[in-house]
Design a protein around this motif. Structure first.
Motif, PDB file in Angstrom:
ATOM      1  N   THR A 143     157.681  -6.507  34.766  1.00 52.04           N
ATOM      2  CA  THR A 143     156.737  -7.613  34.678  1.00 52.04           C
ATOM      3  C   THR A 143     155.391  -7.185  35.258  1.00 52.04           C
ATOM      4  OG1 THR A 143     158.550  -9.167  34.957  1.00 52.04           O
ATOM      5  CG2 THR A 143     156.324 -10.013  35.308  1.00 52.04           C
ATOM      6  N   ALA A 144     154.331  -7.447  34.520  1.00 50.41           N
ATOM      7  CA  ALA A 144     152.995  -7.101  35.009  1.00 50.41           C
ATOM      8  C   ALA A 144     152.639  -7.977  36.207  1.00 50.41           C
ATOM      9  CB  ALA A 144     151.978  -7.283  33.899  1.00 50.41           C
ATOM     10  N   GLN A 145     151.919  -7.388  37.150  1.00 47.28           N
ATOM     11  CA  GLN A 145     151.440  -8.142  38.303  1.00 47.28           C
ATOM     12  C   GLN A 145     150.313  -9.080  37.862  1.00 47.28           C
ATOM     13  OE1 GLN A 145     152.530  -8.064  41.530  1.00 47.28           O
ATOM     14  NE2 GLN A 145     154.183  -6.777  40.781  1.00 47.28           N
ATOM     15  N   PRO A 146     150.230 -10.263  38.446  1.00 47.17           N
ATOM     16  CA  PRO A 146     149.101 -11.138  38.108  1.00 47.17           C
ATOM     17  C   PRO A 146     147.789 -10.497  38.539  1.00 47.17           C
ATOM     18  CG  PRO A 146     150.389 -12.042  39.938  1.00 47.17           C
ATOM     19  CD  PRO A 146     151.137 -10.850  39.432  1.00 47.17           C
ATOM     20  N   VAL A 147     146.756 -10.672  37.726  1.00 49.17           N
ATOM     21  CA  VAL A 147     145.459 -10.053  38.003  1.00 49.17           C
ATOM     22  C   VAL A 147     144.410 -11.134  38.220  1.00 49.17           C
ATOM     23  CG1 VAL A 147     143.638  -8.553  37.109  1.00 49.17           C
ATOM     24  CG2 VAL A 147     146.046  -8.015  36.639  1.00 49.17           C
ATOM     25  N   LEU A 148     143.676 -11.009  39.317  1.00 50.62           N
ATOM     26  CA  LEU A 148     142.558 -11.895  39.632  1.00 50.62           C
ATOM     27  C   LEU A 148     141.271 -11.127  39.370  1.00 50.62           C
ATOM     28  CD1 LEU A 148     141.140 -14.353  41.026  1.00 50.62           C
ATOM     29  CD2 LEU A 148     141.469 -13.146  43.179  1.00 50.62           C
ATOM     30  N   ASP A 149     140.456 -11.614  38.441  1.00 43.09           N
ATOM     31  CA  ASP A 149     139.136 -11.039  38.206  1.00 43.09           C
ATOM     32  C   ASP A 149     138.202 -11.665  39.237  1.00 43.09           C
ATOM     33  OD1 ASP A 149     136.553 -10.420  37.351  1.00 43.09           O
ATOM     34  OD2 ASP A 149     137.138 -10.421  35.247  1.00 43.09           O
ATOM     35  N   PHE A 150     137.668 -10.833  40.131  1.00 40.17           N
ATOM     36  CA  PHE A 150     136.905 -11.366  41.263  1.00 40.17           C
ATOM     37  C   PHE A 150     135.410 -11.439  40.989  1.00 40.17           C
ATOM     38  CE2 PHE A 150     135.778 -12.221  45.618  1.00 40.17           C
ATOM     39  CZ  PHE A 150     136.898 -12.818  46.129  1.00 40.17           C
ATOM     40  N   HIS A 151     134.982 -11.192  39.752  1.00 41.48           N
ATOM     41  CA  HIS A 151     133.544 -11.194  39.511  1.00 41.48           C
ATOM     42  C   HIS A 151     133.235 -11.696  38.100  1.00 41.48           C
ATOM     43  CE1 HIS A 151     129.438 -10.007  40.416  1.00 41.48           C
ATOM     44  NE2 HIS A 151     129.349  -9.517  39.201  1.00 41.48           N
ATOM     45  N   VAL A 152     133.186 -13.007  37.959  1.00 38.42           N
ATOM     46  CA  VAL A 152     132.869 -13.629  36.673  1.00 38.42           C
ATOM     47  C   VAL A 152     131.641 -14.505  36.865  1.00 38.42           C
ATOM     48  CG1 VAL A 152     133.666 -15.330  34.988  1.00 38.42           C
ATOM     49  CG2 VAL A 152     135.229 -13.586  35.806  1.00 38.42           C
ATOM     50  N   ARG A 153     130.738 -14.433  35.900  1.00 33.63           N
ATOM     51  CA  ARG A 153     129.543 -15.281  35.911  1.00 33.63           C
ATOM     52  C   ARG A 153     129.699 -16.396  34.894  1.00 33.63           C
ATOM     53  NH1 ARG A 153     127.083 -14.430  40.466  1.00 33.63           N
ATOM     54  NH2 ARG A 153     126.697 -12.235  40.848  1.00 33.63           N
ATOM     55  N   LEU A 154     129.311 -17.592  35.280  1.00 34.72           N
ATOM     56  CA  LEU A 154     129.272 -18.711  34.347  1.00 34.72           C
ATOM     57  C   LEU A 154     127.895 -18.722  33.706  1.00 34.72           C
ATOM     58  CD1 LEU A 154     130.746 -21.259  33.225  1.00 34.72           C
ATOM     59  CD2 LEU A 154     129.454 -22.544  34.936  1.00 34.72           C
ATOM     60  N   ALA A 155     127.855 -18.418  32.422  1.00 32.70           N
ATOM     61  CA  ALA A 155     126.580 -18.400  31.701  1.00 32.70           C
ATOM     62  C   ALA A 155     126.054 -19.819  31.564  1.00 32.70           C
ATOM     63  CB  ALA A 155     126.786 -17.784  30.322  1.00 32.70           C
ATOM     64  N   PRO A 156     124.741 -20.001  31.697  1.00 30.59           N
ATOM     65  CA  PRO A 156     124.163 -21.349  31.554  1.00 30.59           C
ATOM     66  C   PRO A 156     123.995 -21.720  30.087  1.00 30.59           C
ATOM     67  CG  PRO A 156     122.455 -19.784  32.114  1.00 30.59           C
ATOM     68  CD  PRO A 156     123.749 -19.007  32.094  1.00 30.59           C
ATOM     69  N   ARG A 157     125.133 -21.796  29.375  1.00 28.21           N
ATOM     70  CA  ARG A 157     125.118 -22.103  27.943  1.00 28.21           C
ATOM     71  C   ARG A 157     126.226 -23.095  27.620  1.00 28.21           C
ATOM     72  NH1 ARG A 157     125.490 -16.376  27.789  1.00 28.21           N
ATOM     73  NH2 ARG A 157     123.425 -15.457  27.738  1.00 28.21           N
ATOM     74  N   PRO A 158     126.057 -23.876  26.564  1.00 31.08           N
ATOM     75  CA  PRO A 158     127.140 -24.766  26.131  1.00 31.08           C
ATOM     76  C   PRO A 158     128.385 -23.960  25.762  1.00 31.08           C
ATOM     77  CG  PRO A 158     125.080 -25.326  25.033  1.00 31.08           C
ATOM     78  CD  PRO A 158     124.839 -24.039  25.762  1.00 31.08           C
ATOM     79  N   GLY A 159     129.539 -24.472  26.147  1.00 32.07           N
ATOM     80  CA  GLY A 159     130.798 -23.817  25.802  1.00 32.07           C
ATOM     81  C   GLY A 159     131.176 -22.653  26.691  1.00 32.07           C
ATOM     82  N   ALA A 160     130.422 -22.426  27.764  1.00 29.72           N
ATOM     83  CA  ALA A 160     130.678 -21.259  28.622  1.00 29.72           C
ATOM     84  C   ALA A 160     132.061 -21.325  29.268  1.00 29.72           C
ATOM     85  CB  ALA A 160     129.595 -21.143  29.696  1.00 29.72           C
ATOM     86  N   ARG A 161     132.480 -22.496  29.686  1.00 26.25           N
ATOM     87  CA  ARG A 161     133.792 -22.634  30.331  1.00 26.25           C
ATOM     88  C   ARG A 161     134.909 -22.211  29.384  1.00 26.25           C
ATOM     89  NH1 ARG A 161     136.891 -27.781  33.042  1.00 26.25           N
ATOM     90  NH2 ARG A 161     138.763 -27.575  31.829  1.00 26.25           N
ATOM     91  N   GLN A 162     134.867 -22.697  28.159  1.00 25.16           N
ATOM     92  CA  GLN A 162     135.932 -22.358  27.216  1.00 25.16           C
ATOM     93  C   GLN A 162     135.932 -20.866  26.888  1.00 25.16           C
ATOM     94  OE1 GLN A 162     138.417 -24.544  26.372  1.00 25.16           O
ATOM     95  NE2 GLN A 162     139.330 -22.581  25.778  1.00 25.16           N
ATOM     96  N   ARG A 163     134.734 -20.281  26.780  1.00 24.49           N
ATOM     97  CA  ARG A 163     134.667 -18.839  26.535  1.00 24.49           C
ATOM     98  C   ARG A 163     135.298 -18.060  27.683  1.00 24.49           C
ATOM     99  NH1 ARG A 163     129.892 -20.205  24.031  1.00 24.49           N
ATOM    100  NH2 ARG A 163     128.601 -19.814  25.851  1.00 24.49           N
ATOM    101  N   LEU A 164     135.059 -18.512  28.914  1.00 26.53           N
ATOM    102  CA  LEU A 164     135.683 -17.853  30.066  1.00 26.53           C
ATOM    103  C   LEU A 164     137.204 -17.957  29.992  1.00 26.53           C
ATOM    104  CD1 LEU A 164     133.596 -18.791  33.249  1.00 26.53           C
ATOM    105  CD2 LEU A 164     133.787 -16.562  32.159  1.00 26.53           C
ATOM    106  N   LEU A 165     137.703 -19.139  29.720  1.00 26.33           N
ATOM    107  CA  LEU A 165     139.157 -19.325  29.649  1.00 26.33           C
ATOM    108  C   LEU A 165     139.760 -18.507  28.509  1.00 26.33           C
ATOM    109  CD1 LEU A 165     139.305 -23.152  30.368  1.00 26.33           C
ATOM    110  CD2 LEU A 165     140.152 -21.322  31.861  1.00 26.33           C
ATOM    111  N   ASP A 166     139.085 -18.457  27.368  1.00 24.00           N
ATOM    112  CA  ASP A 166     139.567 -17.655  26.244  1.00 24.00           C
ATOM    113  C   ASP A 166     139.598 -16.172  26.610  1.00 24.00           C
ATOM    114  OD1 ASP A 166     139.798 -19.978  24.772  1.00 24.00           O
ATOM    115  OD2 ASP A 166     137.945 -19.638  23.609  1.00 24.00           O
ATOM    116  N   ALA A 167     138.537 -15.711  27.279  1.00 28.02           N
ATOM    117  CA  ALA A 167     138.479 -14.295  27.669  1.00 28.02           C
ATOM    118  C   ALA A 167     139.588 -13.946  28.651  1.00 28.02           C
ATOM    119  CB  ALA A 167     137.107 -13.976  28.264  1.00 28.02           C
ATOM    120  N   LEU A 168     139.883 -14.844  29.583  1.00 29.68           N
ATOM    121  CA  LEU A 168     140.991 -14.602  30.519  1.00 29.68           C
ATOM    122  C   LEU A 168     142.286 -14.410  29.754  1.00 29.68           C
ATOM    123  CD1 LEU A 168     140.503 -17.124  33.493  1.00 29.68           C
ATOM    124  CD2 LEU A 168     139.926 -14.701  33.418  1.00 29.68           C
TER     125      LEU A 168
END
Length: 200
Positions: free
Chosen positions: A2-27
């Motif tokens: 089983t892969a270990q859970p990974v925490l990405d410690f450096h993510v920027r929230l872009a000041p654009r519409p839909g940024a939250r969903q793009r972050l969640l999709d990328a994760l």
């Protein structure tokens, strides 16, 4: 296995519409469990790159409201960090600290050295709230990795995270400086593979 859970410690929230969903999709696409989110767009990249080379600063506040809103309701997948502006009183952070899980301080953006009393005031608030402190160091008096080590020794109860594997892409010296500091961790985005291997 089983892969270990990974925490990405450096993510920027872009000041654009839909940024939250793009972050969640990328994760999801990258198989990442969680991400620490700080405000993006506080300074445009052209100006930031000039400041990295020639110095200077902005006194602009990050959009911490957008970060808090984006992270709400994600069941902890997006972890909000407060991007502090040392040109404002530490009370600006203290009054909002309960909404966040950590603190970012950026000498590259705001131009305030890690040796400045205003930074110590912010870290003291982080200590009150048991927040880790994320810092990107610079090759500049008061903002280097040795200065981060000095700050960490003043606040041994605070966990610090050295961003971008130190200064530049191949800062093996940063590893030497932090290796015996129990409250400094290394974040590897932007660093060369050889630095990550040496850190491990």
């Amino acid at each position: 296995m089983t892969a270990q859970p990974v925490l990405d410690f450096h993510v920027r929230l872009a000041p654009r519409p839909g940024a939250r969903q793009r972050l969640l999709d990328a994760l999801g696409e990258c198989g990442l469990t969680r991400a620490v989110v700080c405000a993006g767009g506080t300074i445009d990249l052209d100006r930031l790159s000039r400041q990295l080379v020639t110095g200077g600063h902005v006194e602009t506040d990050a959009d911490n409201d957008a970060v808090a809103a984006a992270c709400a309701g994600t069941d902890g997948r997006l972890v909000p960090f407060f991007f502090a502006n040392p040109h404002r009183p530490a009370e600006a952070y203290r009054s909002r600290a309960a909404e966040f899980r950590g603190l970012e301080i950026s000498p590259a953006v705001h131009g305030v050295a890690l040796t400045d009393p205003r930074v110590a005031d912010l870290v003291a608030v982080a200590a009150e709230f048991d927040h880790p402190v994320y810092v990107v160091c610079l090759d500049r008096p008061g903002a280097g990795v040795a200065d981060l080590v000095g700050l960490s020794r003043r606040f041994p109860q605070v966990s610090f995270v050295l961003g971008h594997s130190g200064i530049g892409n191949i800062d093996l010296y940063a590893l030497t400086l932090i290796q015996d500091e129990p409250n400094i961790s290394l974040e590897t985005s932007g660093g060369y593979t050889c630095v990550a291997e040496a850190a491990l």
